[in-house]
Design a protein around this motif. Structure first.
Motif, PDB file in Angstrom:
ATOM      1  N   ALA A  38       0.832  -1.205   0.000  1.00  0.00           N
ATOM      2  CA  ALA A  38       0.000   0.000   0.000  1.00  0.00           C
ATOM      3  C   ALA A  38       0.867   1.257   0.000  1.00  0.00           C
ATOM      4  O   ALA A  38       0.590   2.211  -0.741  1.00  0.00           O
ATOM      5  CB  ALA A  38      -0.931   0.007   1.204  1.00  0.00           C
ATOM      6  N   ALA A  39       1.927   1.252   0.780  1.00  0.00           N
ATOM      7  CA  ALA A  39       2.830   2.411   0.822  1.00  0.00           C
ATOM      8  C   ALA A  39       3.510   2.612  -0.526  1.00  0.00           C
ATOM      9  O   ALA A  39       3.614   3.747  -1.015  1.00  0.00           O
ATOM     10  CB  ALA A  39       3.869   2.228   1.921  1.00  0.00           C
ATOM     11  N   MET A  40       3.951   1.530  -1.153  1.00  0.00           N
ATOM     12  CA  MET A  40       4.597   1.646  -2.456  1.00  0.00           C
ATOM     13  C   MET A  40       3.599   2.102  -3.528  1.00  0.00           C
ATOM     14  O   MET A  40       3.948   2.862  -4.420  1.00  0.00           O
ATOM     15  CB  MET A  40       5.225   0.316  -2.866  1.00  0.00           C
ATOM     16  CG  MET A  40       6.536   0.024  -2.181  1.00  0.00           C
ATOM     17  SD  MET A  40       7.790   1.283  -2.473  1.00  0.00           S
ATOM     18  CE  MET A  40       7.959   1.175  -4.237  1.00  0.00           C
ATOM     19  N   LEU A  67      -2.924  -4.814  -5.035  1.00  0.00           N
ATOM     20  CA  LEU A  67      -3.204  -4.520  -3.627  1.00  0.00           C
ATOM     21  C   LEU A  67      -4.642  -4.860  -3.267  1.00  0.00           C
ATOM     22  O   LEU A  67      -4.903  -5.479  -2.227  1.00  0.00           O
ATOM     23  CB  LEU A  67      -2.912  -3.054  -3.324  1.00  0.00           C
ATOM     24  CG  LEU A  67      -3.247  -2.568  -1.918  1.00  0.00           C
ATOM     25  CD1 LEU A  67      -2.409  -3.302  -0.887  1.00  0.00           C
ATOM     26  CD2 LEU A  67      -3.033  -1.068  -1.817  1.00  0.00           C
ATOM     27  N   ALA A  68      -5.578  -4.470  -4.108  1.00  0.00           N
ATOM     28  CA  ALA A  68      -6.991  -4.771  -3.842  1.00  0.00           C
ATOM     29  C   ALA A  68      -7.222  -6.276  -3.782  1.00  0.00           C
ATOM     30  O   ALA A  68      -7.928  -6.775  -2.903  1.00  0.00           O
ATOM     31  CB  ALA A  68      -7.882  -4.142  -4.912  1.00  0.00           C
ATOM     32  N   VAL A  71      -5.760  -7.575  -0.471  1.00  0.00           N
ATOM     33  CA  VAL A  71      -6.571  -7.191   0.689  1.00  0.00           C
ATOM     34  C   VAL A  71      -7.861  -8.009   0.739  1.00  0.00           C
ATOM     35  O   VAL A  71      -8.256  -8.494   1.804  1.00  0.00           O
ATOM     36  CB  VAL A  71      -6.851  -5.673   0.689  1.00  0.00           C
ATOM     37  CG1 VAL A  71      -7.911  -5.311   1.712  1.00  0.00           C
ATOM     38  CG2 VAL A  71      -5.571  -4.906   0.960  1.00  0.00           C
ATOM     39  N   VAL A  72      -8.521  -8.188  -0.402  1.00  0.00           N
ATOM     40  CA  VAL A  72      -9.749  -8.997  -0.430  1.00  0.00           C
ATOM     41  C   VAL A  72      -9.436 -10.426  -0.018  1.00  0.00           C
ATOM     42  O   VAL A  72     -10.161 -11.027   0.788  1.00  0.00           O
ATOM     43  CB  VAL A  72     -10.416  -8.935  -1.823  1.00  0.00           C
ATOM     44  CG1 VAL A  72     -11.489 -10.000  -1.966  1.00  0.00           C
ATOM     45  CG2 VAL A  72     -10.990  -7.564  -2.072  1.00  0.00           C
ATOM     46  N   LEU A  73      -8.358 -10.981  -0.532  1.00  0.00           N
ATOM     47  CA  LEU A  73      -7.956 -12.338  -0.157  1.00  0.00           C
ATOM     48  C   LEU A  73      -7.670 -12.438   1.343  1.00  0.00           C
ATOM     49  O   LEU A  73      -8.107 -13.389   2.011  1.00  0.00           O
ATOM     50  CB  LEU A  73      -6.731 -12.762  -0.958  1.00  0.00           C
ATOM     51  CG  LEU A  73      -6.172 -14.152  -0.661  1.00  0.00           C
ATOM     52  CD1 LEU A  73      -7.190 -15.222  -1.049  1.00  0.00           C
ATOM     53  CD2 LEU A  73      -4.864 -14.359  -1.392  1.00  0.00           C
ATOM     54  N   LEU A  74      -6.979 -11.453   1.875  1.00  0.00           N
ATOM     55  CA  LEU A  74      -6.668 -11.461   3.304  1.00  0.00           C
ATOM     56  C   LEU A  74      -7.922 -11.317   4.166  1.00  0.00           C
ATOM     57  O   LEU A  74      -8.027 -11.935   5.227  1.00  0.00           O
ATOM     58  CB  LEU A  74      -5.656 -10.370   3.637  1.00  0.00           C
ATOM     59  CG  LEU A  74      -4.238 -10.631   3.144  1.00  0.00           C
ATOM     60  CD1 LEU A  74      -3.383  -9.390   3.299  1.00  0.00           C
ATOM     61  CD2 LEU A  74      -3.625 -11.811   3.868  1.00  0.00           C
ATOM     62  N   VAL A  75      -8.874 -10.502   3.728  1.00  0.00           N
ATOM     63  CA  VAL A  75     -10.133 -10.369   4.467  1.00  0.00           C
ATOM     64  C   VAL A  75     -10.873 -11.703   4.482  1.00  0.00           C
ATOM     65  O   VAL A  75     -11.375 -12.139   5.519  1.00  0.00           O
ATOM     66  CB  VAL A  75     -11.008  -9.241   3.869  1.00  0.00           C
ATOM     67  CG1 VAL A  75     -12.425  -9.312   4.394  1.00  0.00           C
ATOM     68  CG2 VAL A  75     -10.403  -7.888   4.163  1.00  0.00           C
ATOM     69  N   ILE A  76     -10.904 -12.367   3.343  1.00  0.00           N
ATOM     70  CA  ILE A  76     -11.574 -13.678   3.269  1.00  0.00           C
ATOM     71  C   ILE A  76     -10.876 -14.686   4.170  1.00  0.00           C
ATOM     72  O   ILE A  76     -11.528 -15.405   4.945  1.00  0.00           O
ATOM     73  CB  ILE A  76     -11.623 -14.173   1.810  1.00  0.00           C
ATOM     74  CG1 ILE A  76     -12.569 -13.304   0.994  1.00  0.00           C
ATOM     75  CG2 ILE A  76     -12.028 -15.636   1.741  1.00  0.00           C
ATOM     76  CD1 ILE A  76     -12.477 -13.531  -0.505  1.00  0.00           C
ATOM     77  N   LEU A  77      -9.550 -14.753   4.092  1.00  0.00           N
ATOM     78  CA  LEU A  77      -8.809 -15.708   4.916  1.00  0.00           C
ATOM     79  C   LEU A  77      -8.917 -15.396   6.403  1.00  0.00           C
ATOM     80  O   LEU A  77      -9.021 -16.303   7.232  1.00  0.00           O
ATOM     81  CB  LEU A  77      -7.342 -15.746   4.487  1.00  0.00           C
ATOM     82  CG  LEU A  77      -7.063 -16.345   3.107  1.00  0.00           C
ATOM     83  CD1 LEU A  77      -5.601 -16.158   2.729  1.00  0.00           C
ATOM     84  CD2 LEU A  77      -7.457 -17.815   3.074  1.00  0.00           C
TER      85      LEU A  77
END
Length: 87
Positions: A38-40, A67-68, A71-77
């Motif tokens: 996200a920073a990059m 990034l999107a 993030v979506v994958l991480l929210v699901i996991l």
């Protein structure tokens, strides 16, 4: 010089990506991928605006899509891990 820490963190975390893919379980530490990316991404958008670069604009949008997705994958996991009680 203020842009160096995000770049450094991005390079360090991305250098460790293979370790995460070898894991069979989800850990909350997987979120460490999203923060430097996200920073990059934000730094790339800012650089594209400052330098008016035709190359940096598509790169920044590509990074936004990646990034999107992450993030979506991480929210699901994370949601799955919370429901299963593994975190």
């Amino acid at each position: 010089m203020a842009e160096s820490p995000p770049l450094f963190m991005f390079l360090v975390v991305m250098g460790q990506y293979r370790k995460y893919f070898e894991l069979r379980e989800f850990y909350l530490s997987w979120w460490t991928f999203s923060f430097p990316l996200a920073a990059m991404t934000l730094a790339t958008f800012k650089a594209a605006a400052v330098y008016d670069s035709a190359l940096l604009v598509p790169l920044a949008w590509f990074m936004s899509v990646v990034l999107a997705f992450i993030v979506v994958l991480l929210v699901i996991l994370t949601t799955r891990a919370l429901l299963l009680g593994t975190v």
